[in-house]
Design a protein around this motif. Sequence first.
Motif, PDB file in Angstrom:
ATOM      1  N   GLU A 262       0.922  -1.228  -0.045  1.00 42.21           N
ATOM      2  CA  GLU A 262       0.009   0.155   0.061  1.00 42.21           C
ATOM      3  C   GLU A 262       0.896   1.249  -0.064  1.00 42.21           C
ATOM      4  O   GLU A 262       1.934   1.021   0.275  1.00 42.21           O
ATOM      5  N   LEU A 263       0.363   2.499  -0.347  1.00 41.15           N
ATOM      6  CA  LEU A 263       1.092   3.570  -0.697  1.00 41.15           C
ATOM      7  C   LEU A 263       1.725   3.855   0.594  1.00 41.15           C
ATOM      8  O   LEU A 263       2.993   4.413   0.454  1.00 41.15           O
ATOM      9  N   PRO A 264       1.600   3.991   1.909  1.00 43.02           N
ATOM     10  CA  PRO A 264       2.433   4.505   2.905  1.00 43.02           C
ATOM     11  C   PRO A 264       3.538   3.696   3.179  1.00 43.02           C
ATOM     12  O   PRO A 264       4.391   4.116   3.309  1.00 43.02           O
ATOM     13  N   ALA A 265       3.318   2.452   2.827  1.00 48.14           N
ATOM     14  CA  ALA A 265       4.623   1.455   2.923  1.00 48.14           C
ATOM     15  C   ALA A 265       5.572   1.651   1.731  1.00 48.14           C
ATOM     16  O   ALA A 265       6.787   1.753   1.967  1.00 48.14           O
ATOM     17  N   TRP A 266       5.037   1.809   0.652  1.00 45.19           N
ATOM     18  CA  TRP A 266       5.849   2.005  -0.437  1.00 45.19           C
ATOM     19  C   TRP A 266       6.482   3.380  -0.322  1.00 45.19           C
ATOM     20  O   TRP A 266       7.915   3.390  -0.482  1.00 45.19           O
ATOM     21  N   SER A 267       5.835   4.404   0.124  1.00 43.53           N
ATOM     22  CA  SER A 267       6.627   5.720   0.137  1.00 43.53           C
ATOM     23  C   SER A 267       7.624   5.646   1.295  1.00 43.53           C
ATOM     24  O   SER A 267       8.728   6.237   0.968  1.00 43.53           O
ATOM     25  N   ALA A 268       7.353   5.114   2.283  1.00 45.00           N
ATOM     26  CA  ALA A 268       8.315   5.251   3.389  1.00 45.00           C
ATOM     27  C   ALA A 268       9.482   4.265   3.020  1.00 45.00           C
ATOM     28  O   ALA A 268      10.837   4.593   3.072  1.00 45.00           O
ATOM     29  N   ARG A 269       9.352   3.151   2.488  1.00 41.25           N
ATOM     30  CA  ARG A 269      10.493   2.383   1.957  1.00 41.25           C
ATOM     31  C   ARG A 269      11.316   3.109   0.866  1.00 41.25           C
ATOM     32  O   ARG A 269      12.492   2.780   1.016  1.00 41.25           O
ATOM     33  N   LEU A 270      10.592   3.620  -0.033  1.00 41.33           N
ATOM     34  CA  LEU A 270      11.437   4.321  -0.981  1.00 41.33           C
ATOM     35  C   LEU A 270      12.291   5.635  -0.568  1.00 41.33           C
ATOM     36  O   LEU A 270      13.295   5.852  -1.037  1.00 41.33           O
TER      37      LEU A 270
END
Length: 312
Positions: A262-270
């Motif tokens: 999901e977007l919050p996890a993608w954004s933090a990891r990136l």
Amino acid sequence: MNQPLLHKIPALILLLTLVISCAPRRPRSQPPGMGEAPAPTGKAPAPKKTRPPQALPASTQPAAPPAAPTGLPTGFSLVLGRPSASSITASLLAASDLQVVLAYGTQPGNYPQQTGSIALQANVTQNVELTGLTADTAYYYRILADGAPSAEHTFHTQRPPGSTFTFTLDADPHHSDPRFSGALYAIALNNILQEQPDFHIDLGDTFMTEKARPQSYAEAERTFADLRPYFGLIGPSVPLFLVNGNHEGELGWLLNGGSQQELPAWSARLRQAYYPGPLPGGFYTGSASIDPLLGAPRDGYYAWTWGDALFI
């Protein structure tokens, strides 16, 4: 349990406060009657015109991203982060496989220390930490990419209490917005570089994934990758600190079931993959709780001291 966020320092504490000195504006020339209430006409006011909403692209690919720093291959970028009294981290990224060495020292043109050869894979970031540095010291270094040297770059380790220093700030680049101007943003970053600050703080609304709403990890990654050449303009000599804005996409209420996809996890990891943020436990304090979606702490907040200042 999280570590305490605040450092104790004996002198002045600066909570990232900006003191802005504003000169009085020169009044514009006005036609007669300007500023007075209009005389009643008996007619209803015309409805205010509104601009229809614009479609927001998932990602904006700049037509001409900034060139790599002098002497480096096209598509190479280096972004410094996590400066401390005795260490600094360099995030390396290349468009093709590359062998890189960082040679450094405390005198211009003299680099007695160096890292081992670092094998970079195309489009994969790699962090290299330089340790054993001396506090309150300017360091000079070159990047050797497949043996070819770059121009000289520099950074400074933590300043002691009582010293003066320069840092810079920017906010709201809005990379994925339709009206984002890569040319203007590059000018702003080059102006920052001319100030020779010890570090730069980006105050957020930078990657804009909350607004763009990418539908996959790969789509979200484009924005973080697109901004590397821009931060690469200052990155070799100005360590970068990122602050999350409300458009960064790491908002908990955007989760729909708490999945890693999901977007919050993608954004933090990136963000953590492309830009080295502070790690709590030593020089920095901050969030030490393990984020279940990341399997590691999420550096959503942090603090450190530099000179007499406490930054939070």
